[in-house]
Write a protein that holds these residues in place. Structure first.
Motif, PDB file in Angstrom:
ATOM      1  N   TYR A  62       0.837  -1.291  -0.031  1.00 30.72           N
ATOM      2  CA  TYR A  62      -0.026   0.001  -0.025  1.00 30.72           C
ATOM      3  C   TYR A  62       0.835   1.291   0.038  1.00 30.72           C
ATOM      4  CZ  TYR A  62       0.992   0.311   5.088  1.00 30.72           C
ATOM      5  OH  TYR A  62       1.346   0.479   6.235  1.00 30.72           O
ATOM      6  N   LYS A  63       0.357   2.471  -0.370  1.00 31.95           N
ATOM      7  CA  LYS A  63       0.874   3.662  -0.257  1.00 31.95           C
ATOM      8  C   LYS A  63       0.076   4.508   0.454  1.00 31.95           C
ATOM      9  CE  LYS A  63      -0.592   5.869  -4.547  1.00 31.95           C
ATOM     10  NZ  LYS A  63      -0.495   6.315  -5.648  1.00 31.95           N
ATOM     11  N   ILE A  64       0.711   5.482   1.030  1.00 31.71           N
ATOM     12  CA  ILE A  64       0.269   6.878   1.569  1.00 31.71           C
ATOM     13  C   ILE A  64       0.768   7.932   1.273  1.00 31.71           C
ATOM     14  CG2 ILE A  64      -0.505   7.840   3.918  1.00 31.71           C
ATOM     15  CD1 ILE A  64       0.152   5.107   5.283  1.00 31.71           C
ATOM     16  N   SER A  74      -4.477   6.834   1.259  1.00 28.97           N
ATOM     17  CA  SER A  74      -4.022   5.683   1.186  1.00 28.97           C
ATOM     18  C   SER A  74      -4.810   4.788   0.279  1.00 28.97           C
ATOM     19  CB  SER A  74      -3.999   5.211   2.708  1.00 28.97           C
ATOM     20  OG  SER A  74      -5.284   4.770   3.251  1.00 28.97           O
ATOM     21  N   SER A  75      -3.953   4.045  -0.540  1.00 26.38           N
ATOM     22  CA  SER A  75      -4.541   2.940  -1.437  1.00 26.38           C
ATOM     23  C   SER A  75      -3.549   1.834  -1.469  1.00 26.38           C
ATOM     24  CB  SER A  75      -4.625   3.915  -2.695  1.00 26.38           C
ATOM     25  OG  SER A  75      -3.389   4.165  -3.378  1.00 26.38           O
ATOM     26  N   VAL A  76      -4.149   0.657  -2.019  1.00 23.33           N
ATOM     27  CA  VAL A  76      -3.574  -0.432  -2.227  1.00 23.33           C
ATOM     28  C   VAL A  76      -2.797  -0.367  -3.664  1.00 23.33           C
ATOM     29  CG1 VAL A  76      -3.864  -3.024  -2.705  1.00 23.33           C
ATOM     30  CG2 VAL A  76      -5.138  -1.663  -0.751  1.00 23.33           C
ATOM     31  N   ILE A  77      -1.573  -0.750  -3.777  1.00 28.19           N
ATOM     32  CA  ILE A  77      -0.778  -0.976  -5.011  1.00 28.19           C
ATOM     33  C   ILE A  77      -0.424  -2.227  -5.299  1.00 28.19           C
ATOM     34  CG2 ILE A  77      -0.086   1.504  -4.790  1.00 28.19           C
ATOM     35  CD1 ILE A  77       2.873   0.365  -4.123  1.00 28.19           C
ATOM     36  N   TYR A  78       0.031  -2.492  -6.624  1.00 27.71           N
ATOM     37  CA  TYR A  78       0.270  -3.686  -7.366  1.00 27.71           C
ATOM     38  C   TYR A  78       1.506  -3.465  -7.886  1.00 27.71           C
ATOM     39  CZ  TYR A  78      -4.606  -4.801  -6.247  1.00 27.71           C
ATOM     40  OH  TYR A  78      -5.568  -4.911  -5.415  1.00 27.71           O
ATOM     41  N   ALA A  79       2.190  -4.742  -8.305  1.00 28.34           N
ATOM     42  CA  ALA A  79       3.495  -4.753  -8.761  1.00 28.34           C
ATOM     43  C   ALA A  79       3.815  -3.691  -9.779  1.00 28.34           C
ATOM     44  CB  ALA A  79       3.913  -6.052  -9.456  1.00 28.34           C
ATOM     45  N   LYS A 188       4.321  20.550  -2.246  1.00 33.06           N
ATOM     46  CA  LYS A 188       5.191  19.213  -1.549  1.00 33.06           C
ATOM     47  C   LYS A 188       4.246  18.242  -1.489  1.00 33.06           C
ATOM     48  CE  LYS A 188       5.116  20.528   3.416  1.00 33.06           C
ATOM     49  NZ  LYS A 188       6.155  20.880   4.477  1.00 33.06           N
ATOM     50  N   ASN A 189       4.888  16.985  -1.500  1.00 38.75           N
ATOM     51  CA  ASN A 189       4.032  15.861  -1.108  1.00 38.75           C
ATOM     52  C   ASN A 189       5.123  14.752  -0.951  1.00 38.75           C
ATOM     53  OD1 ASN A 189       5.191  14.324  -3.575  1.00 38.75           O
ATOM     54  ND2 ASN A 189       3.831  15.662  -4.652  1.00 38.75           N
ATOM     55  N   LYS A 190       4.563  13.689  -0.059  1.00 36.72           N
ATOM     56  CA  LYS A 190       5.306  12.769   0.393  1.00 36.72           C
ATOM     57  C   LYS A 190       4.649  11.070   0.059  1.00 36.72           C
ATOM     58  CE  LYS A 190       7.759  10.860   4.641  1.00 36.72           C
ATOM     59  NZ  LYS A 190       8.219  11.135   5.889  1.00 36.72           N
ATOM     60  N   ILE A 191       5.464  10.493  -0.433  1.00 33.36           N
ATOM     61  CA  ILE A 191       4.815   9.084  -0.627  1.00 33.36           C
ATOM     62  C   ILE A 191       5.560   7.931   0.272  1.00 33.36           C
ATOM     63  CG2 ILE A 191       4.319   7.247  -2.445  1.00 33.36           C
ATOM     64  CD1 ILE A 191       4.276   9.570  -4.537  1.00 33.36           C
ATOM     65  N   PHE A 192       4.723   7.123   0.908  1.00 36.37           N
ATOM     66  CA  PHE A 192       5.241   6.184   1.635  1.00 36.37           C
ATOM     67  C   PHE A 192       4.913   4.946   1.237  1.00 36.37           C
ATOM     68  CE2 PHE A 192       4.113   3.193   5.177  1.00 36.37           C
ATOM     69  CZ  PHE A 192       5.365   2.972   5.599  1.00 36.37           C
ATOM     70  N   VAL A 193       5.602   4.004   0.769  1.00 36.86           N
ATOM     71  CA  VAL A 193       5.146   2.679   0.162  1.00 36.86           C
ATOM     72  C   VAL A 193       5.635   1.829   1.069  1.00 36.86           C
ATOM     73  CG1 VAL A 193       5.232   1.070  -1.827  1.00 36.86           C
ATOM     74  CG2 VAL A 193       5.137   3.735  -2.323  1.00 36.86           C
ATOM     75  N   ASN A 194       4.764   0.797   1.431  1.00 35.06           N
ATOM     76  CA  ASN A 194       5.128  -0.367   2.271  1.00 35.06           C
ATOM     77  C   ASN A 194       4.434  -1.638   1.707  1.00 35.06           C
ATOM     78  OD1 ASN A 194       4.304  -2.239   4.619  1.00 35.06           O
ATOM     79  ND2 ASN A 194       5.311  -0.665   5.941  1.00 35.06           N
ATOM     80  N   TRP A 195       5.595  -2.894   2.211  1.00 32.47           N
ATOM     81  CA  TRP A 195       5.351  -3.912   1.375  1.00 32.47           C
ATOM     82  C   TRP A 195       5.537  -5.176   2.400  1.00 32.47           C
ATOM     83  CZ3 TRP A 195       9.414  -1.057  -0.012  1.00 32.47           C
ATOM     84  CH2 TRP A 195      10.562  -1.895   0.077  1.00 32.47           C
ATOM     85  N   LYS A 196       5.990  -4.848   3.591  1.00 37.94           N
ATOM     86  CA  LYS A 196       6.051  -5.959   4.755  1.00 37.94           C
ATOM     87  C   LYS A 196       5.764  -5.231   5.863  1.00 37.94           C
ATOM     88  CE  LYS A 196       9.525  -8.949   2.943  1.00 37.94           C
ATOM     89  NZ  LYS A 196      10.835  -9.760   3.028  1.00 37.94           N
ATOM     90  N   HIS A 197       4.786  -5.663   6.814  1.00 35.57           N
ATOM     91  CA  HIS A 197       4.691  -5.145   8.074  1.00 35.57           C
ATOM     92  C   HIS A 197       5.003  -6.280   9.343  1.00 35.57           C
ATOM     93  CE1 HIS A 197       1.400  -4.066   5.158  1.00 35.57           C
ATOM     94  NE2 HIS A 197       1.068  -5.182   5.008  1.00 35.57           N
TER      95      HIS A 197
END
Length: 197
Positions: A62-64, A74-79, A188-197
């Protein structure tokens, strides 16, 4: 990858020391021409391997995205989107023939953080390079990659983009951008991308 990192730090430190000695020898004897064959930290290869792992493993990603007003979305993202969002990291290929000769390397062992730090910055004559710094931190206990920080400043006509990138291996990355017009932040903007929690 652990094996590569375990052997890389001693080699890199040895290469850096060897480079210092070679530069001293070159300065003392101008008649000898020494070719720069040392490699910098293989940032592009390591990141490409991790990106490929994320693309081929069914992680929940997901990304925020945070805008200038501090509003988060926030949204779910794919490969495919993950690969596109990670692209700025691969563009900082410090071993590319076009970029490597314009950078200088510093290697430091920080006892307070138990880390080896590899820093790459433009030579003083190359102040116009978009890449301002690349900082790579490795654990001094197991040579495991801890963090990658990249700072870029990109000039587009009358706008300047100040871009800060942070990659936390096997976990997340951030892309933080400020758009400036005559030194004033206009967006300005910031993108946070997470793939493991």
């Amino acid at each position: 990858m652990k094996f590569v990192l375990i052997i890389f730090v001693p080699i890199a430190v040895g290469i850096s020391c060897s480079n210092c000695k070679n530069k001293q020898q070159k300065a003392s004897t101008n008649s000898v021409s020494l070719k720069d064959t040392a490699s910098y930290f293989p940032i592009k290869e390591i990141l490409a391997e991790e990106i490929n792992d994320v693309k081929t493993t069914p992680y929940f990603m997901y990304k925020i995205q945070t805008n200038k007003a501090g509003i988060k979305d926030s949204s779910v993202i794919y490969a495919k989107e993950f690969e596109q969002l990670a692209k700025p990291f691969l563009e900082a290929d410090i071993n590319s023939p076009a970029l490597k000769p314009l950078l200088k390397e510093s290697v430091f062992h920080d006892l307070s953080t138990n880390s080896y730090s590899f820093t790459y910055a433009p030579n003083w004559l190359e102040d116009t390079l978009p890449i301002k710094s690349v900082l790579i931190l490795l654990s001094d206990e197991n040579n495991k990659l801890k963090n990658i920080f990249i700072h870029k400043i990109i000039h587009l006509s009358d706008t300047t983009i100040d871009e800060a990138l942070h990659w936390k291996p096997a976990s997340y990355f951030t892309v933080d951008k400020e758009y400036l017009l005559k030194d004033m932040v206009i967006n300005k903007n910031k993108i946070f991308v997470n793939w493991k929690h």
